[in-house]
Design a protein around this motif. Structure first.
Motif, PDB file in Angstrom:
ATOM      1  N   LEU A  23     135.480  24.948  88.909  1.00 40.67           N
ATOM      2  CA  LEU A  23     134.503  24.025  88.341  1.00 40.67           C
ATOM      3  C   LEU A  23     134.902  23.596  86.938  1.00 40.67           C
ATOM      4  O   LEU A  23     134.834  22.404  86.601  1.00 40.67           O
ATOM      5  N   ARG A  44     137.723  21.154  87.025  1.00 41.58           N
ATOM      6  CA  ARG A  44     137.296  19.832  87.481  1.00 41.58           C
ATOM      7  C   ARG A  44     136.442  19.112  86.436  1.00 41.58           C
ATOM      8  O   ARG A  44     136.485  17.882  86.333  1.00 41.58           O
ATOM      9  N   SER A  45     135.681  19.883  85.695  1.00 42.19           N
ATOM     10  CA  SER A  45     134.710  19.296  84.769  1.00 42.19           C
ATOM     11  C   SER A  45     134.852  19.906  83.375  1.00 42.19           C
ATOM     12  O   SER A  45     133.981  20.652  82.910  1.00 42.19           O
ATOM     13  N   GLU A  49     134.311  18.800  80.632  1.00 38.42           N
ATOM     14  CA  GLU A  49     133.277  18.380  79.685  1.00 38.42           C
ATOM     15  C   GLU A  49     132.151  19.416  79.548  1.00 38.42           C
ATOM     16  O   GLU A  49     131.360  19.362  78.584  1.00 38.42           O
ATOM     17  N   ILE A  50     132.065  20.357  80.479  1.00 40.59           N
ATOM     18  CA  ILE A  50     131.021  21.373  80.376  1.00 40.59           C
ATOM     19  C   ILE A  50     131.458  22.551  79.494  1.00 40.59           C
ATOM     20  O   ILE A  50     130.697  23.522  79.342  1.00 40.59           O
TER      21      ILE A  50
END
Length: 404
Positions: free
Chosen positions: A268, A271-272, A274-275
Protein backbone atom coordinates in the motif's frame (compact mmCIF):
# COMPACT_ATOMS: atom_id res chain seq x y z
CA UNK A 1 -2.89 -14.51 28.41
CA UNK A 2 -2.26 -14.28 32.16
CA UNK A 3 0.95 -13.00 33.72
CA UNK A 4 2.28 -13.04 37.27
CA UNK A 5 1.95 -9.40 38.28
CA UNK A 6 4.14 -9.93 41.34
CA UNK A 7 7.16 -10.97 39.28
CA UNK A 8 6.69 -8.77 36.20
CA UNK A 9 9.83 -6.73 35.51
CA UNK A 10 9.56 -4.00 32.84
CA UNK A 11 13.36 -3.88 32.55
CA UNK A 12 13.45 -7.25 30.79
CA UNK A 13 13.05 -6.72 27.03
CA UNK A 14 10.76 -8.96 25.01
CA UNK A 15 10.88 -9.65 21.28
CA UNK A 16 7.12 -9.03 21.28
CA UNK A 17 6.05 -7.14 24.43
CA UNK A 18 2.51 -6.37 23.29
CA UNK A 19 0.69 -9.51 24.52
CA UNK A 20 2.21 -8.81 27.94
CA UNK A 21 1.01 -5.21 27.78
CA UNK A 22 -2.52 -6.33 26.98
CA UNK A 23 -2.44 -8.73 29.93
CA UNK A 24 -1.16 -6.01 32.26
CA UNK A 25 -3.87 -3.58 31.17
CA UNK A 26 -6.56 -6.24 31.68
CA UNK A 27 -5.28 -7.55 35.01
CA UNK A 28 -3.76 -4.49 36.67
CA UNK A 29 -3.55 -1.26 34.67
CA UNK A 30 -1.84 0.28 37.71
CA UNK A 31 0.40 -1.90 39.86
CA UNK A 32 3.57 -1.94 41.92
CA UNK A 33 6.38 -3.72 40.03
CA UNK A 34 8.55 -4.84 42.94
CA UNK A 35 11.49 -6.19 40.86
CA UNK A 36 12.01 -2.76 39.27
CA UNK A 37 10.93 -0.66 42.23
CA UNK A 38 8.40 1.39 40.25
CA UNK A 39 4.65 1.74 39.83
CA UNK A 40 3.61 0.71 36.31
CA UNK A 41 0.73 2.27 34.38
CA UNK A 42 -0.50 0.61 31.17
CA UNK A 43 -3.76 2.51 30.51
CA UNK A 44 -3.68 5.18 27.79
CA UNK A 45 -6.19 7.38 29.63
CA UNK A 46 -4.23 7.35 32.87
CA UNK A 47 -0.93 7.98 31.12
CA UNK A 48 -2.35 10.95 29.24
CA UNK A 49 -3.69 12.39 32.49
CA UNK A 50 -0.30 12.09 34.17
CA UNK A 51 1.69 13.50 31.25
CA UNK A 52 -0.69 16.45 30.97
CA UNK A 53 -0.42 17.39 34.65
CA UNK A 54 2.93 19.18 34.89
CA UNK A 55 2.01 20.80 38.21
CA UNK A 56 1.72 17.45 39.96
CA UNK A 57 4.19 15.24 38.11
CA UNK A 58 7.78 15.75 36.98
CA UNK A 59 11.01 13.99 36.08
CA UNK A 60 12.59 14.30 39.55
CA UNK A 61 15.82 12.99 38.06
CA UNK A 62 18.12 13.89 40.97
CA UNK A 63 15.79 12.31 43.55
CA UNK A 64 15.41 9.22 41.41
CA UNK A 65 19.12 8.56 41.09
CA UNK A 66 19.95 9.40 44.71
CA UNK A 67 17.13 7.20 46.02
CA UNK A 68 18.41 4.25 44.03
CA UNK A 69 22.16 4.66 44.26
CA UNK A 70 22.76 6.78 47.35
CA UNK A 71 24.59 10.06 47.77
CA UNK A 72 27.68 8.53 46.12
CA UNK A 73 25.95 8.97 42.76
CA UNK A 74 26.93 12.66 42.93
CA UNK A 75 30.49 11.54 42.18
CA UNK A 76 29.56 9.79 38.96
CA UNK A 77 30.14 11.68 35.68
CA UNK A 78 26.94 10.35 34.09
CA UNK A 79 24.84 11.81 36.92
CA UNK A 80 26.53 15.21 36.82
CA UNK A 81 26.02 15.38 33.06
CA UNK A 82 22.41 14.22 32.92
CA UNK A 83 21.17 16.36 35.80
CA UNK A 84 22.16 19.40 33.72
CA UNK A 85 20.22 18.31 30.60
CA UNK A 86 17.01 20.27 30.21
CA UNK A 87 14.85 17.23 29.47
CA UNK A 88 15.75 15.88 32.92
CA UNK A 89 14.75 19.16 34.57
CA UNK A 90 11.43 20.37 35.90
CA UNK A 91 9.83 23.73 36.60
CA UNK A 92 11.79 26.94 36.16
CA UNK A 93 15.02 25.32 34.97
CA UNK A 94 13.16 23.40 32.26
CA UNK A 95 11.27 26.54 31.19
CA UNK A 96 14.54 28.49 31.14
CA UNK A 97 16.36 26.15 28.78
CA UNK A 98 13.73 24.63 26.47
CA UNK A 99 13.10 27.85 24.46
CA UNK A 100 16.80 28.02 23.54
CA UNK A 101 16.27 24.97 21.31
CA UNK A 102 12.70 25.41 20.14
CA UNK A 103 13.44 27.50 17.07
CA UNK A 104 15.89 24.88 15.78
CA UNK A 105 13.41 22.02 15.87
CA UNK A 106 9.82 23.21 16.31
CA UNK A 107 7.23 24.41 13.81
CA UNK A 108 6.34 23.66 10.18
CA UNK A 109 8.57 26.45 8.85
CA UNK A 110 11.65 24.96 10.50
CA UNK A 111 10.70 21.50 9.24
CA UNK A 112 10.52 22.83 5.67
CA UNK A 113 13.89 24.54 6.09
CA UNK A 114 15.52 21.30 7.21
CA UNK A 115 13.94 19.11 4.53
CA UNK A 116 16.54 19.66 1.75
CA UNK A 117 19.38 18.86 4.14
CA UNK A 118 17.66 15.69 5.35
CA UNK A 119 17.04 14.62 1.75
CA UNK A 120 20.70 15.23 0.97
CA UNK A 121 21.90 13.12 3.92
CA UNK A 122 19.51 10.29 3.02
CA UNK A 123 20.69 10.40 -0.59
CA UNK A 124 24.33 10.23 0.46
CA UNK A 125 23.76 7.12 2.55
CA UNK A 126 21.80 5.37 -0.19
CA UNK A 127 24.45 6.30 -2.75
CA UNK A 128 27.06 4.60 -0.57
CA UNK A 129 24.90 1.46 -0.49
CA UNK A 130 24.09 1.46 -4.21
CA UNK A 131 26.63 -1.19 -5.19
CA UNK A 132 25.78 -3.55 -2.30
CA UNK A 133 23.31 -6.37 -2.81
CA UNK A 134 23.00 -6.92 0.95
CA UNK A 135 23.39 -4.64 3.94
CA UNK A 136 22.33 -4.13 7.55
CA UNK A 137 19.30 -1.84 7.71
CA UNK A 138 20.25 -0.73 11.23
CA UNK A 139 24.00 -0.24 11.06
CA UNK A 140 24.30 0.82 7.42
CA UNK A 141 21.15 2.91 7.02
CA UNK A 142 18.98 3.68 10.07
CA UNK A 143 22.07 4.50 12.13
CA UNK A 144 23.70 6.63 9.45
CA UNK A 145 20.84 8.94 8.46
CA UNK A 146 20.02 10.61 11.81
CA UNK A 147 23.69 10.61 12.76
CA UNK A 148 24.54 12.74 9.73
CA UNK A 149 21.47 14.93 10.14
CA UNK A 150 22.14 15.90 13.76
CA UNK A 151 25.84 16.36 13.03
CA UNK A 152 24.91 18.79 10.26
CA UNK A 153 22.48 20.71 12.49
CA UNK A 154 24.96 20.97 15.35
CA UNK A 155 27.92 21.71 13.14
CA UNK A 156 29.87 18.62 14.20
CA UNK A 157 32.35 17.45 11.54
CA UNK A 158 30.99 14.35 9.82
CA UNK A 159 34.42 12.74 10.15
CA UNK A 160 34.02 12.78 13.95
CA UNK A 161 30.46 11.53 14.07
CA UNK A 162 31.09 7.77 14.09
CA UNK A 163 33.42 7.99 17.06
CA UNK A 164 30.90 10.12 18.95
CA UNK A 165 28.06 7.72 18.12
CA UNK A 166 29.96 4.81 19.67
CA UNK A 167 30.17 6.65 22.99
CA UNK A 168 26.54 7.76 22.72
CA UNK A 169 25.48 4.09 22.61
CA UNK A 170 27.20 3.52 25.96
CA UNK A 171 25.36 6.35 27.68
CA UNK A 172 21.91 5.52 26.29
CA UNK A 173 20.98 2.98 29.02
CA UNK A 174 21.47 5.44 31.89
CA UNK A 175 18.73 7.69 30.47
CA UNK A 176 16.13 5.07 31.28
CA UNK A 177 13.93 5.40 34.32
CA UNK A 178 14.53 1.88 35.63
CA UNK A 179 17.54 1.00 37.84
CA UNK A 180 20.92 0.41 36.22
CA UNK A 181 23.61 -2.07 37.23
CA UNK A 182 27.19 -1.05 38.05
CA UNK A 183 28.67 -2.11 34.70
CA UNK A 184 26.16 -0.04 32.73
CA UNK A 185 27.04 3.01 34.83
CA UNK A 186 30.78 2.34 34.50
CA UNK A 187 30.59 2.29 30.70
CA UNK A 188 28.43 5.39 30.72
CA UNK A 189 30.90 7.26 32.94
CA UNK A 190 33.79 6.40 30.64
CA UNK A 191 31.85 7.53 27.58
CA UNK A 192 30.69 10.75 29.29
CA UNK A 193 34.28 11.76 30.12
CA UNK A 194 35.38 11.16 26.52
CA UNK A 195 32.42 13.08 25.12
CA UNK A 196 32.96 15.97 27.51
CA UNK A 197 36.57 16.25 26.38
CA UNK A 198 35.58 16.17 22.72
CA UNK A 199 32.77 18.72 22.94
CA UNK A 200 34.76 20.99 25.23
CA UNK A 201 37.43 21.16 22.54
CA UNK A 202 34.84 21.67 19.81
CA UNK A 203 33.20 24.53 21.73
CA UNK A 204 36.56 26.24 22.18
CA UNK A 205 37.29 25.87 18.47
CA UNK A 206 33.85 27.09 17.43
CA UNK A 207 34.15 30.20 19.61
CA UNK A 208 36.97 31.27 17.31
CA UNK A 209 35.00 30.51 14.15
CA UNK A 210 31.25 30.82 14.70
CA UNK A 211 28.84 29.53 12.07
CA UNK A 212 25.15 29.15 11.24
CA UNK A 213 24.69 26.00 13.30
CA UNK A 214 23.11 24.96 16.56
CA UNK A 215 26.42 24.70 18.42
CA UNK A 216 27.27 28.31 17.57
CA UNK A 217 23.80 29.39 18.66
CA UNK A 218 24.20 27.54 21.96
CA UNK A 219 27.56 29.20 22.58
CA UNK A 220 26.01 32.61 21.91
CA UNK A 221 23.13 31.78 24.26
CA UNK A 222 25.62 30.78 26.93
CA UNK A 223 27.56 34.02 26.54
CA UNK A 224 24.27 35.89 26.98
CA UNK A 225 23.54 34.06 30.24
CA UNK A 226 21.19 31.41 28.86
CA UNK A 227 23.14 28.57 30.46
CA UNK A 228 24.10 28.52 34.12
CA UNK A 229 27.72 27.61 33.31
CA UNK A 230 29.94 25.85 30.78
CA UNK A 231 29.03 22.43 32.18
CA UNK A 232 25.34 23.05 31.53
CA UNK A 233 26.15 24.13 27.98
CA UNK A 234 28.19 20.97 27.36
CA UNK A 235 25.49 18.74 28.85
CA UNK A 236 22.87 20.12 26.50
CA UNK A 237 25.13 19.91 23.46
CA UNK A 238 25.46 16.22 24.29
CA UNK A 239 21.69 15.97 24.79
CA UNK A 240 21.05 17.33 21.30
CA UNK A 241 23.41 14.78 19.81
CA UNK A 242 21.95 11.90 21.80
CA UNK A 243 18.29 12.79 21.34
CA UNK A 244 18.74 13.60 17.67
CA UNK A 245 20.31 10.27 16.83
CA UNK A 246 19.61 7.31 19.09
CA UNK A 247 15.81 7.29 19.09
CA UNK A 248 15.38 8.09 15.38
CA UNK A 249 17.73 5.25 14.49
CA UNK A 250 15.58 2.86 16.50
CA UNK A 251 12.31 4.20 15.08
CA UNK A 252 13.49 3.85 11.48
CA UNK A 253 14.63 0.27 12.02
CA UNK A 254 11.38 -0.74 13.71
CA UNK A 255 9.37 0.88 10.92
CA UNK A 256 11.19 -1.14 8.26
CA UNK A 257 10.60 -4.32 10.24
CA UNK A 258 6.90 -3.55 10.75
CA UNK A 259 6.35 -2.94 7.03
CA UNK A 260 7.98 -6.23 6.07
CA UNK A 261 5.96 -8.06 8.70
CA UNK A 262 2.85 -6.61 7.07
CA UNK A 263 3.41 -7.00 3.31
CA UNK A 264 -0.07 -5.72 2.44
CA UNK A 265 0.75 -2.42 4.15
CA UNK A 266 4.17 -2.31 2.53
CA UNK A 267 2.52 -2.71 -0.87
CA UNK A 268 0.00 0.00 0.00
CA UNK A 269 2.75 2.45 0.91
CA UNK A 270 4.59 1.72 -2.33
CA UNK A 271 1.41 2.32 -4.33
CA UNK A 272 0.39 5.41 -2.40
CA UNK A 273 3.47 7.25 -1.11
CA UNK A 274 1.32 10.31 -0.44
CA UNK A 275 0.06 8.66 2.75
CA UNK A 276 3.59 8.67 4.22
CA UNK A 277 2.96 11.44 6.83
CA UNK A 278 0.15 9.58 8.58
CA UNK A 279 1.81 6.22 7.88
CA UNK A 280 4.78 7.29 9.98
CA UNK A 281 2.52 8.12 12.92
CA UNK A 282 0.84 4.73 12.63
CA UNK A 283 4.17 2.90 12.41
CA UNK A 284 5.34 4.60 15.62
CA UNK A 285 2.07 3.75 17.32
CA UNK A 286 2.21 0.14 16.21
CA UNK A 287 5.78 -0.54 17.33
CA UNK A 288 7.65 2.43 18.72
CA UNK A 289 11.02 2.83 20.35
CA UNK A 290 9.74 4.81 23.36
CA UNK A 291 8.28 2.02 25.49
CA UNK A 292 8.29 3.86 28.81
CA UNK A 293 8.61 7.29 30.44
CA UNK A 294 9.04 8.02 34.14
CA UNK A 295 7.21 10.55 36.30
CA UNK A 296 7.10 11.28 40.04
CA UNK A 297 5.13 13.50 42.39
CA UNK A 298 6.06 15.44 45.52
CA UNK A 299 2.74 14.50 47.09
CA UNK A 300 0.61 11.40 47.43
CA UNK A 301 -1.49 10.82 44.30
CA UNK A 302 -4.34 8.52 43.40
CA UNK A 303 -3.95 6.81 40.03
CA UNK A 304 -6.55 4.33 38.87
CA UNK A 305 -7.78 3.84 42.42
CA UNK A 306 -4.28 3.22 43.83
CA UNK A 307 -2.63 5.64 46.25
CA UNK A 308 0.95 6.20 45.13
CA UNK A 309 3.09 7.77 47.87
CA UNK A 310 5.02 11.00 47.42
CA UNK A 311 8.44 10.44 45.90
CA UNK A 312 7.58 7.09 44.30
CA UNK A 313 8.31 6.68 40.62
CA UNK A 314 5.70 5.83 38.02
CA UNK A 315 6.65 4.08 34.79
CA UNK A 316 4.26 4.97 31.97
CA UNK A 317 4.26 2.06 29.52
CA UNK A 318 3.94 4.07 26.32
CA UNK A 319 3.99 0.95 24.17
CA UNK A 320 0.97 -0.35 26.06
CA UNK A 321 -0.89 2.94 25.71
CA UNK A 322 -0.37 2.97 21.97
CA UNK A 323 -2.06 -0.44 21.76
CA UNK A 324 -4.94 0.39 24.10
CA UNK A 325 -8.21 -0.83 22.49
CA UNK A 326 -10.17 1.87 24.32
CA UNK A 327 -8.42 4.42 22.09
CA UNK A 328 -7.36 2.54 18.95
CA UNK A 329 -9.71 0.11 17.22
CA UNK A 330 -8.11 -3.25 16.47
CA UNK A 331 -4.84 -1.96 17.98
CA UNK A 332 -2.68 -4.95 17.05
CA UNK A 333 -3.29 -4.36 13.34
CA UNK A 334 -0.96 -2.10 11.38
CA UNK A 335 -3.25 0.14 9.32
CA UNK A 336 -1.44 2.87 7.41
CA UNK A 337 -4.78 4.50 6.57
CA UNK A 338 -5.66 4.82 10.26
CA UNK A 339 -4.30 8.39 10.77
CA UNK A 340 -4.01 7.73 14.53
CA UNK A 341 -4.72 10.54 16.95
CA UNK A 342 -3.56 10.97 20.52
CA UNK A 343 -0.63 8.59 20.28
CA UNK A 344 1.85 8.75 23.15
CA UNK A 345 4.98 8.21 21.06
CA UNK A 346 6.53 11.62 21.79
CA UNK A 347 5.25 12.08 25.32
CA UNK A 348 3.14 15.03 26.36
CA UNK A 349 2.82 18.10 28.50
CA UNK A 350 5.85 20.30 29.15
CA UNK A 351 8.20 17.43 28.30
CA UNK A 352 6.79 16.58 24.88
CA UNK A 353 9.73 15.71 22.61
CA UNK A 354 11.16 18.94 21.21
CA UNK A 355 12.50 17.13 18.15
CA UNK A 356 9.31 15.30 17.21
CA UNK A 357 8.80 17.23 13.95
CA UNK A 358 12.36 16.59 12.81
CA UNK A 359 12.11 12.92 13.76
CA UNK A 360 8.90 12.51 11.77
CA UNK A 361 10.48 14.20 8.77
CA UNK A 362 13.54 11.98 8.91
CA UNK A 363 11.30 8.92 9.04
CA UNK A 364 9.14 10.12 6.15
CA UNK A 365 12.08 10.95 3.92
CA UNK A 366 14.16 7.96 5.02
CA UNK A 367 11.39 5.43 4.39
CA UNK A 368 10.24 6.99 1.11
CA UNK A 369 13.75 7.05 -0.33
CA UNK A 370 14.49 3.50 0.79
CA UNK A 371 11.31 2.19 -0.85
CA UNK A 372 12.00 4.11 -4.04
CA UNK A 373 15.67 3.24 -4.38
CA UNK A 374 15.46 -0.36 -3.09
CA UNK A 375 11.98 -1.49 -4.26
CA UNK A 376 12.92 -5.19 -4.13
CA UNK A 377 14.39 -5.06 -0.64
CA UNK A 378 13.60 -8.07 1.54
CA UNK A 379 14.66 -8.90 5.07
CA UNK A 380 16.58 -12.02 6.00
CA UNK A 381 14.01 -12.52 8.77
CA UNK A 382 10.86 -10.76 9.93
CA UNK A 383 11.08 -12.49 13.31
CA UNK A 384 14.39 -11.36 14.81
CA UNK A 385 15.33 -13.11 18.07
CA UNK A 386 15.50 -11.21 21.34
CA UNK A 387 19.30 -11.17 20.98
CA UNK A 388 18.86 -8.77 18.04
CA UNK A 389 17.22 -6.18 20.31
CA UNK A 390 19.02 -3.89 22.72
CA UNK A 391 18.74 -5.15 26.31
CA UNK A 392 16.85 -2.10 27.51
CA UNK A 393 13.43 -0.57 28.03
CA UNK A 394 14.01 1.48 24.89
CA UNK A 395 12.92 -0.78 22.03
CA UNK A 396 15.63 -0.91 19.39
CA UNK A 397 17.12 -3.45 17.02
CA UNK A 398 20.89 -3.82 16.86
CA UNK A 399 20.84 -5.54 13.48
CA UNK A 400 18.40 -6.20 10.63
CA UNK A 401 19.99 -7.83 7.60
CA UNK A 402 18.45 -7.25 4.18
CA UNK A 403 19.15 -7.81 0.51
CA UNK A 404 17.79 -6.69 -2.82
Amino acid sequence: MQIDIATYDPRIPLADPYPTYHALRAQAPVHWAAPAGVWVVSSHRLMREIMSDDETYGQAYVRREVSRHGEAVHDQPYFQMFRRMFFMMDGEDHRRLRPLFARWFMGPTRTRELTPMVERMVGQVLDELSDRESFDVIQDYAHQVPLRVISEILGVPQADSRHIAHDIEDIAPVVESVPKDAEVKRRADRAIVQLQDYFRGLVESRRRNMGDDLLSAMIQAGDAGGFADEEELLANVLLMYFAGHETTTAALGLAVLALHRNPDQLALLKRSPEIMPTAVDELMRYDGTAQGFSRSSDCDVVVGGHTIPAGAFILLLIGAGNRDPDVFADPDRLDLMRAPRDTLSFGGGAHVCIGNMLARQELRIGLAALLERRPDLRLDTVDPPISDFKPSLTRALTTLKARG
